[in-house]
Scaffold this motif. Structure first.
Motif, PDB file in Angstrom:
ATOM      1  N   LYS A   1       4.211  22.328 -12.443  1.00 47.58           N
ATOM      2  CA  LYS A   1       2.841  22.039 -12.001  1.00 47.58           C
ATOM      3  C   LYS A   1       2.724  20.584 -11.560  1.00 47.58           C
ATOM      4  O   LYS A   1       3.180  19.662 -12.238  1.00 47.58           O
TER       5      LYS A   1
ATOM      6  N   ALA B   1      -3.663  19.337 -12.033  1.00 47.29           N
ATOM      7  CA  ALA B   1      -4.475  20.364 -12.690  1.00 47.29           C
ATOM      8  C   ALA B   1      -5.930  20.279 -12.252  1.00 47.29           C
ATOM      9  O   ALA B   1      -6.388  19.246 -11.750  1.00 47.29           O
TER      10      ALA B   1
ATOM     11  N   CYS C   1      -9.893  21.469 -13.689  1.00 45.30           N
ATOM     12  CA  CYS C   1     -10.768  22.180 -14.611  1.00 45.30           C
ATOM     13  C   CYS C   1     -12.227  21.967 -14.216  1.00 45.30           C
ATOM     14  O   CYS C   1     -12.567  21.009 -13.523  1.00 45.30           O
TER      15      CYS C   1
ATOM     16  N   GLN D   1     -10.768  28.619 -14.266  1.00 42.69           N
ATOM     17  CA  GLN D   1     -11.301  28.729 -15.626  1.00 42.69           C
ATOM     18  C   GLN D   1     -12.517  27.818 -15.722  1.00 42.69           C
ATOM     19  O   GLN D   1     -12.579  26.791 -15.055  1.00 42.69           O
TER      20      GLN D   1
ATOM     21  N   ARG E   1     -12.384  34.312 -18.376  1.00 40.79           N
ATOM     22  CA  ARG E   1     -11.754  32.980 -18.274  1.00 40.79           C
ATOM     23  C   ARG E   1     -12.749  31.840 -18.520  1.00 40.79           C
ATOM     24  O   ARG E   1     -12.746  30.834 -17.814  1.00 40.79           O
TER      25      ARG E   1
ATOM     26  N   TRP F   1      -2.283  23.672 -11.579  1.00 37.74           N
ATOM     27  CA  TRP F   1      -2.575  24.313 -12.865  1.00 37.74           C
ATOM     28  C   TRP F   1      -4.085  24.447 -12.995  1.00 37.74           C
ATOM     29  O   TRP F   1      -4.767  23.440 -13.197  1.00 37.74           O
TER      30      TRP F   1
ATOM     31  N   THR G   1      -6.844  25.263 -15.148  1.00 38.06           N
ATOM     32  CA  THR G   1      -6.802  25.298 -16.609  1.00 38.06           C
ATOM     33  C   THR G   1      -8.149  24.883 -17.204  1.00 38.06           C
ATOM     34  O   THR G   1      -9.160  24.798 -16.506  1.00 38.06           O
ATOM     35  N   SER G   2      -8.141  24.670 -18.508  1.00 37.19           N
ATOM     36  CA  SER G   2      -9.358  24.235 -19.200  1.00 37.19           C
ATOM     37  C   SER G   2      -9.002  23.058 -20.098  1.00 37.19           C
ATOM     38  O   SER G   2      -7.832  22.847 -20.431  1.00 37.19           O
TER      39      SER G   2
ATOM     40  N   GLU H   1      -7.182  24.276 -23.116  1.00 34.91           N
ATOM     41  CA  GLU H   1      -5.790  24.671 -22.870  1.00 34.91           C
ATOM     42  C   GLU H   1      -4.891  23.436 -22.718  1.00 34.91           C
ATOM     43  O   GLU H   1      -3.774  23.398 -23.238  1.00 34.91           O
ATOM     44  N   ILE H   2      -5.387  22.423 -22.017  1.00 27.61           N
ATOM     45  CA  ILE H   2      -4.594  21.186 -21.873  1.00 27.61           C
ATOM     46  C   ILE H   2      -4.385  20.544 -23.244  1.00 27.61           C
ATOM     47  O   ILE H   2      -3.281  20.103 -23.581  1.00 27.61           O
TER      48      ILE H   2
ATOM     49  N   HIS I   1      -1.846  22.392 -25.153  1.00 25.65           N
ATOM     50  CA  HIS I   1      -0.522  22.126 -24.583  1.00 25.65           C
ATOM     51  C   HIS I   1      -0.001  20.752 -25.039  1.00 25.65           C
ATOM     52  O   HIS I   1       1.155  20.624 -25.447  1.00 25.65           O
TER      53      HIS I   1
END
Ligand SMILES: [Zn+2]
Length: 324
Positions: free
Chosen positions: A11, A14, A16, A56, A115, A295, A297-298, A301-302, A305
């Motif tokens: 990736k 990102a 969000c 998301q 999502r 990516w 994402t939210s 989620e980050i 991770h």
């Protein structure tokens, strides 16, 4: 700034998308803030989620929203020293009116959105004194801890699962609030908005809320205990700004407010049809240019991770010590 390795393999950057002030208010109330479900502003969110299958969203939801007007309406009281800090200077709703557990249809609709994370956006979104919405400002750690515990108990009573993070009302963050968040097992915070500072890898926030944190990268703050995210894009931002953030391997963190018109105060980033259509265009352009290298994402989620892959180094913790 930390040298966080926050992107998964493959990736480049990102995206969000977060939305503030969500609560059960309907168009027949002071604010339509999600209470009209699919026919109100949340319908725009559902439309975007439908058109962009990778997108998301995170809805920052207030547990028991009591604000009716974002501005001072009791002007004579506001002139009285001592008194003005001890009374509500704007009309407010009785406690419990918008409490999530009393609006099961609203909660069911939030849970039905694909999502979509729900996270915290304060307890009442209003306080005594002149700073109407800044409810955590100058609160002690104990007060913040109790307010967050109360908010969380309302989410639980409403059977509404929440992601472990918060965007504090009016972006107001303090080290005491940070400790209160940690005490309530929250792991991320979004308390800076900067849509003016030019995009650069070392750019720091200098607008709303927390200053001196990274403009385009997630950052560890609060001595390693919280991950911070900066809002760096809104309705008034250009597509070029989004592309610059992606090209610098950053996090494009897009904000909307669910309320477009709050008692005549028009939010520039209020989620109306126009902003929805602009976001549709931005998302389509990003999908076309970057494909799977982006990516979608939210913040939750980050954070998860980072917390599973990142071994904190002493250097990070020292650098992260400037928690405003
Ligand atoms: Zn708010």
């Amino acid at each position: 700034m930390t040298a966080l390795n926050w992107l998964p393999p493959g990736k480049k950057a990102a995206v969000c998308f977060t939305i503030d002030d969500v609560h059960p208010g309907k168009s027949s109330d002071a604010y339509e803030a999600g209470g009209d479900l699919a026919s109100g502003a949340l319908g725009h969110v559902a439309w975007l989620l439908d058109r962009h299958p990778q997108l998301q969203t995170t809805l920052f939801v207030t547990a028991d929203w009591r604000e009716i007007n974002p501005a001072i309406t009791r002007r004579s009281l506001a002139k009285l020293p001592f008194i003005r800090d001890r009374v509500f200077l704007s009309d407010i709703l009785p406690a419990g009116t918008m409490r999530l557990d009393r609006h099961p249809g609203f909660v069911a609709y939030l849970k039905s959105l694909p999502r979509t994370d729900v996270a915290l956006h304060g307890l009442y979104h209003v306080r005594k004194g002149p700073h109407i919405a800044t409810e955590f400002l100058d609160r002690s750690r104990a007060e913040c801890t109790a307010m967050l515990a109360e908010a969380i108990s309302i989410f639980r009573k409403a059977d509404l699962p929440y992601a472990p993070g918060m965007c504090p009302p009016s972006w107001a963050f303090s080290s005491d609030l940070g400790e209160a968040m940690v005490a309530n097992d929250l792991t991320f915070v979004a308390s800076a908005r900067d849509i003016r500072t030019a995009i650069a890898p070392d750019a720091m926030t200098a607008m709303s809320g927390l200053r001196g944190v990274s403009l385009i990268y997630p950052e560890i703050i609060q001595q390693g205990k919280l991950i911070h995210f900066t809002t760096n894009f809104q309705a008034t931002s250009s597509l070029d700004r989004a592309i610059e953030i992606v090209e610098m391997n950053g996090l494009l963190a897009i904000k909307a407010h669910i309320i477009k018109n709050g008692c005549g105060h028009i939010a520039l980033d209020g989620l109306d049809e126009l902003y929805r259509n602009y976001l549709d265009l931005v998302f389509s352009e990003l999908e076309q240019r970057y494909g799977n290298s982006l990516w979608w994402t939210s913040m939750a989620e980050i954070t998860a991770h980072i917390n599973t892959t990142h071994q904190p180094q002493t250097e990070d913790l020292e650098l992260a010590a400037h928690d405003a």
